[in-house]
Design a protein around this motif. Sequence first.
Motif, mmCIF file in Angstrom:
data_model
loop_
_atom_site.group_PDB
_atom_site.id
_atom_site.type_symbol
_atom_site.label_atom_id
_atom_site.label_comp_id
_atom_site.label_asym_id
_atom_site.label_seq_id
_atom_site.Cartn_x
_atom_site.Cartn_y
_atom_site.Cartn_z
ATOM 1 N N ALA A 276 0.827 -1.210 0.000
ATOM 2 C CA ALA A 276 0.000 0.000 0.000
ATOM 3 C C ALA A 276 0.861 1.259 0.000
ATOM 4 N N PHE A 277 1.987 1.211 0.703
ATOM 5 C CA PHE A 277 2.886 2.356 0.780
ATOM 6 C C PHE A 277 3.434 2.704 -0.603
ATOM 7 N N VAL A 278 3.942 1.716 -1.323
ATOM 8 C CA VAL A 278 4.509 1.967 -2.649
ATOM 9 C C VAL A 278 3.420 2.421 -3.622
ATOM 10 N N LYS A 279 2.238 1.814 -3.529
ATOM 11 C CA LYS A 279 1.141 2.212 -4.411
ATOM 12 C C LYS A 279 0.741 3.665 -4.174
ATOM 13 N N SER A 280 0.772 4.100 -2.911
ATOM 14 C CA SER A 280 0.414 5.484 -2.608
ATOM 15 C C SER A 280 1.418 6.455 -3.226
ATOM 16 N N LEU A 281 2.708 6.079 -3.218
ATOM 17 C CA LEU A 281 3.734 6.925 -3.830
ATOM 18 C C LEU A 281 3.574 6.952 -5.348
ATOM 19 N N GLU A 282 3.261 5.798 -5.930
ATOM 20 C CA GLU A 282 3.052 5.729 -7.376
ATOM 21 C C GLU A 282 1.872 6.598 -7.789
ATOM 22 N N LYS A 283 0.821 6.580 -6.958
ATOM 23 C CA LYS A 283 -0.358 7.401 -7.262
ATOM 24 C C LYS A 283 -0.019 8.888 -7.190
ATOM 25 N N GLU A 284 0.777 9.275 -6.194
ATOM 26 C CA GLU A 284 1.195 10.669 -6.077
ATOM 27 C C GLU A 284 1.925 11.117 -7.344
ATOM 28 N N GLU A 285 2.852 10.278 -7.825
ATOM 29 C CA GLU A 285 3.625 10.618 -9.017
ATOM 30 C C GLU A 285 2.728 10.654 -10.255
ATOM 31 N N GLU A 286 1.809 9.693 -10.339
ATOM 32 C CA GLU A 286 0.914 9.631 -11.503
ATOM 33 C C GLU A 286 -0.006 10.850 -11.534
ATOM 34 N N ASP A 287 -0.526 11.243 -10.373
ATOM 35 C CA ASP A 287 -1.398 12.417 -10.299
ATOM 36 C C ASP A 287 -0.635 13.678 -10.691
ATOM 37 N N TYR A 288 0.583 13.804 -10.203
ATOM 38 C CA TYR A 288 1.431 14.963 -10.520
ATOM 39 C C TYR A 288 1.661 15.051 -12.029
ATOM 40 N N PHE A 289 1.951 13.909 -12.641
ATOM 41 C CA PHE A 289 2.209 13.841 -14.079
ATOM 42 C C PHE A 289 0.968 14.236 -14.880
ATOM 43 N N GLU A 290 -0.179 13.657 -14.548
ATOM 44 C CA GLU A 290 -1.408 13.924 -15.281
ATOM 45 C C GLU A 290 -1.854 15.379 -15.120
ATOM 46 N N ILE A 291 -1.750 15.898 -13.899
ATOM 47 C CA ILE A 291 -2.140 17.287 -13.651
ATOM 48 C C ILE A 291 -1.217 18.254 -14.398
ATOM 49 N N LYS B 122 4.358 28.787 -2.639
ATOM 50 C CA LYS B 122 4.365 27.534 -1.896
ATOM 51 C C LYS B 122 5.675 26.792 -2.148
ATOM 52 N N VAL B 123 6.137 26.066 -1.128
ATOM 53 C CA VAL B 123 7.412 25.357 -1.231
ATOM 54 C C VAL B 123 7.270 24.121 -2.122
ATOM 55 N N ASN B 124 8.210 23.964 -3.035
ATOM 56 C CA ASN B 124 8.296 22.779 -3.881
ATOM 57 C C ASN B 124 9.597 22.059 -3.574
ATOM 58 N N TRP B 125 9.536 20.749 -3.430
ATOM 59 C CA TRP B 125 10.733 19.940 -3.196
ATOM 60 C C TRP B 125 11.319 19.546 -4.538
ATOM 61 N N TRP B 126 12.638 19.652 -4.643
ATOM 62 C CA TRP B 126 13.318 19.518 -5.925
ATOM 63 C C TRP B 126 13.143 18.149 -6.576
ATOM 64 N N TRP B 127 13.473 17.078 -5.870
ATOM 65 C CA TRP B 127 13.530 15.798 -6.563
ATOM 66 C C TRP B 127 12.176 15.286 -7.046
ATOM 67 N N PRO B 128 11.081 15.427 -6.285
ATOM 68 C CA PRO B 128 9.784 15.056 -6.869
ATOM 69 C C PRO B 128 9.466 15.876 -8.117
ATOM 70 N N MET B 129 9.835 17.172 -8.086
ATOM 71 C CA MET B 129 9.575 18.024 -9.235
ATOM 72 C C MET B 129 10.413 17.610 -10.442
ATOM 73 N N ILE B 130 11.711 17.352 -10.214
ATOM 74 C CA ILE B 130 12.573 17.032 -11.344
ATOM 75 C C ILE B 130 12.268 15.648 -11.912
ATOM 76 N N LYS B 131 11.843 14.715 -11.054
ATOM 77 C CA LYS B 131 11.432 13.402 -11.561
ATOM 78 C C LYS B 131 10.220 13.542 -12.466
ATOM 79 N N ASN B 132 9.288 14.379 -12.066
ATOM 80 C CA ASN B 132 8.113 14.626 -12.888
ATOM 81 C C ASN B 132 8.508 15.308 -14.197
ATOM 82 N N SER B 133 9.439 16.255 -14.120
ATOM 83 C CA SER B 133 9.895 16.973 -15.308
ATOM 84 C C SER B 133 10.574 16.033 -16.301
ATOM 85 N N MET B 134 11.386 15.133 -15.779
ATOM 86 C CA MET B 134 12.080 14.179 -16.647
ATOM 87 C C MET B 134 11.092 13.220 -17.310
#
Length: 297
Positions: free
Chosen positions: A178-193, A269-281
């Motif tokens: 469930a933990f990994v799935k929640s992280l995957e969903k966060e990344e997928e939502d960020y990408f789609e949005i 608002k504060v943005n954390w670099w690595w989640p942002m750059i992973k989404n950008s890549m």
Amino acid sequence: MSQNLQYPPRFYCVYLLRSIAKKNSFYIGSTPDPYRRLRQHNGELAVGGADRTKKNGLRPWQMTLVVYGFPSKTSALQFEYAWHYAYQTRHIPVKKRIGTRNSGSSVHIKIANLKLLLSAHAFGRMGLRVAIFQKAIYDIWVVNRYNVAVSESVLLKLDFEENQQKLIEGGNYEQMKAFVKSLEKEEEDYFEISLEKLEENNTRKCCVCHRVVDQFEDVLGFCASKDCHALYHVQCWAEEMTKDVVSEPLSHSVLPLTPVKGKCVKCQKVNWWWPMIKNSMRLHQHFTEIGRPCIEN
């Protein structure tokens, strides 16, 4: 810039196992799949695991803590090695080292060394995150017997298993899944949005340099806030985040200086670099694969 991009793994973590049968026995490892790896350690899968976790009387194991957010598999493996050999790693100054080769098995020492590594120069700029799945480990984190300060860039996530009976039956498998799935969903939502924001943006101008962006050529950054439609050239945003920071360049980085976090110019608002750059890549890879549409005359 895009020619030098190295895409980070979707997920890779360093973990701390604790024997349910012998609570003073621990094991440090790394994996891209905590659920599968835990099953290997507990003998649920025939292939894999580690010899030390197979010893009689130690199984089953629980995954009690996970460090994640690494920009690469290599950086995760380096962190794992440094944690294993904290008594001699170059990432912890000699005067700050806690424990010796023979005394490093104490969980208080392991957690103290973990905190030291999270603040180390090589790892401190990664914006790493820590998830704790057992209250006893969290209590040790809070007690902080060796008074090690934790970098403010480290995000702590707590996810305690309420039904301890599940652990006795063979490890916190479903919790890890469930933990990994929640992280995957966060990344997928960020990408789609992010795709939706780009589609809805009529001007498509970088909030820093105010030049029009090209999603097929530029690496784009999006504010993580769902309500903010700020758009950036990643390099522009990095320079904005680090304009008041004095640091040595990271030779392996795509950018001259890798930020940890920074405010969005538009919403503050504060943005954390690595989640942002992973989404950008990921976005850059997406647009590279679909290619620029042909315009018929």
